[in-house]
Design a protein around this motif. Structure first.
Motif, PDB file in Angstrom:
ATOM      1  N   LEU A   8       0.833  -1.215   0.000  1.00  0.00           N
ATOM      2  CA  LEU A   8       0.000   0.000   0.000  1.00  0.00           C
ATOM      3  C   LEU A   8       0.863   1.259   0.000  1.00  0.00           C
ATOM      4  O   LEU A   8       0.523   2.252  -0.655  1.00  0.00           O
ATOM      5  N   ALA A   9       1.987   1.205   0.721  1.00  0.00           N
ATOM      6  CA  ALA A   9       2.917   2.344   0.707  1.00  0.00           C
ATOM      7  C   ALA A   9       3.475   2.555  -0.693  1.00  0.00           C
ATOM      8  O   ALA A   9       3.585   3.693  -1.163  1.00  0.00           O
TER       9      ALA A   9
ATOM     10  N   ILE B  41       1.181  -0.583 -12.036  1.00  0.00           N
ATOM     11  CA  ILE B  41      -0.133  -0.964 -11.507  1.00  0.00           C
ATOM     12  C   ILE B  41      -0.325  -2.477 -11.608  1.00  0.00           C
ATOM     13  O   ILE B  41      -0.793  -3.117 -10.657  1.00  0.00           O
ATOM     14  N   ILE B  42       0.052  -3.054 -12.739  1.00  0.00           N
ATOM     15  CA  ILE B  42      -0.045  -4.512 -12.896  1.00  0.00           C
ATOM     16  C   ILE B  42       0.850  -5.204 -11.867  1.00  0.00           C
ATOM     17  O   ILE B  42       0.454  -6.189 -11.246  1.00  0.00           O
ATOM     18  N   LYS B  43       2.046  -4.683 -11.665  1.00  0.00           N
ATOM     19  CA  LYS B  43       2.965  -5.294 -10.711  1.00  0.00           C
ATOM     20  C   LYS B  43       2.383  -5.258  -9.298  1.00  0.00           C
ATOM     21  O   LYS B  43       2.437  -6.254  -8.578  1.00  0.00           O
ATOM     22  N   ILE B  44       1.792  -4.145  -8.902  1.00  0.00           N
ATOM     23  CA  ILE B  44       1.189  -4.038  -7.576  1.00  0.00           C
ATOM     24  C   ILE B  44       0.026  -5.021  -7.436  1.00  0.00           C
ATOM     25  O   ILE B  44      -0.112  -5.708  -6.422  1.00  0.00           O
TER      26      ILE B  44
ATOM     27  N   LEU C 215      10.549   0.051  -3.980  1.00  0.00           N
ATOM     28  CA  LEU C 215       9.790  -0.713  -2.999  1.00  0.00           C
ATOM     29  C   LEU C 215       9.071  -1.884  -3.660  1.00  0.00           C
ATOM     30  O   LEU C 215       9.056  -2.996  -3.120  1.00  0.00           O
ATOM     31  N   MET C 216       8.521  -1.668  -4.845  1.00  0.00           N
ATOM     32  CA  MET C 216       7.888  -2.774  -5.570  1.00  0.00           C
ATOM     33  C   MET C 216       8.908  -3.853  -5.916  1.00  0.00           C
ATOM     34  O   MET C 216       8.601  -5.046  -5.854  1.00  0.00           O
ATOM     35  N   GLN C 217      10.107  -3.453  -6.280  1.00  0.00           N
ATOM     36  CA  GLN C 217      11.155  -4.425  -6.606  1.00  0.00           C
ATOM     37  C   GLN C 217      11.552  -5.224  -5.373  1.00  0.00           C
ATOM     38  O   GLN C 217      11.708  -6.444  -5.440  1.00  0.00           O
ATOM     39  N   ILE C 218      11.695  -4.560  -4.246  1.00  0.00           N
ATOM     40  CA  ILE C 218      12.041  -5.242  -2.992  1.00  0.00           C
ATOM     41  C   ILE C 218      10.947  -6.231  -2.616  1.00  0.00           C
ATOM     42  O   ILE C 218      11.220  -7.375  -2.238  1.00  0.00           O
TER      43      ILE C 218
END
Length: 172
Positions: free
Chosen positions: A14-15, A71-74, A142-145
């Protein structure tokens, strides 16, 4: 994934979404030309300008890789993290999809483009980087982590399942 790590993962996801949305609409750069004219650009305003100027191909590429891809990744990270292990094969398919799709992330292209603008305009204009760059970069990192974390968890769960299956099969 157990309850506490899943809650932490979802909070961080969410962050990342919040940073991403803020990064899309926050000012990225300010361009000052000849000490008189100032233009402030955000990713959203840049896309809007490209669409208004009928630069459809460039708009489509930037929109696809800088808006749709994150967006797809999230969504995929949230889906995989919050569904049961019964969908393990689908989880691995989704994670493989993310690994391939994630390579098309626009972060590196975006940073290079900003650097080119800053260098090429040198004495004619002054470029100031604003918080949007940091917000957008923070979201992507953050998405990568989170993606690496989830991949690690899935691999660990698969190894545990294999070892349990082997212990059940083992002759006594």
């Amino acid at each position: 994934m157990t309850l506490i790590p899943r809650l932490i993962f979802n909070a961080l996801l969410l962050a990342a979404l919040g940073l991403f949305i803020a990064g899309v609409f926050a000012p990225l750069i300010e361009l000052e030309k000849l000490w008189i004219f100032k233009n402030v650009f955000s990713l959203a305003s840049s896309l809007e300008t490209l669409l208004a100027e009928r630069e459809i191909a460039l708009f489509a590429v930037l929109f696809l890789f800088s808006i749709v891809t994150p967006i797809i990744k999230i969504m995929v990270l949230g889906l995989v993290a919050n569904t049961s292990q019964g969908y393990r094969e689908r989880h691995h398919l989704w994670i493989s999809f993310l690994e391939i799709w994630g390579k098309w992330s626009m972060l590196d292209v975006f940073v290079v483009a900003l650097m080119l603008v800053a260098v090429k305009l040198g004495p004619l204009a002054h470029v100031t980087v604003h918080q949007g760059v940091y917000l957008f970069t923070g979201a992507v990192l953050l998405m990568q982590i989170l993606s690496v974390w989830l991949h690690w968890v899935l691999k660990r769960q698969a190894k545990l399942s294999e070892s349990r299956a082997l212990s059940v099969i083992k002759p006594e």
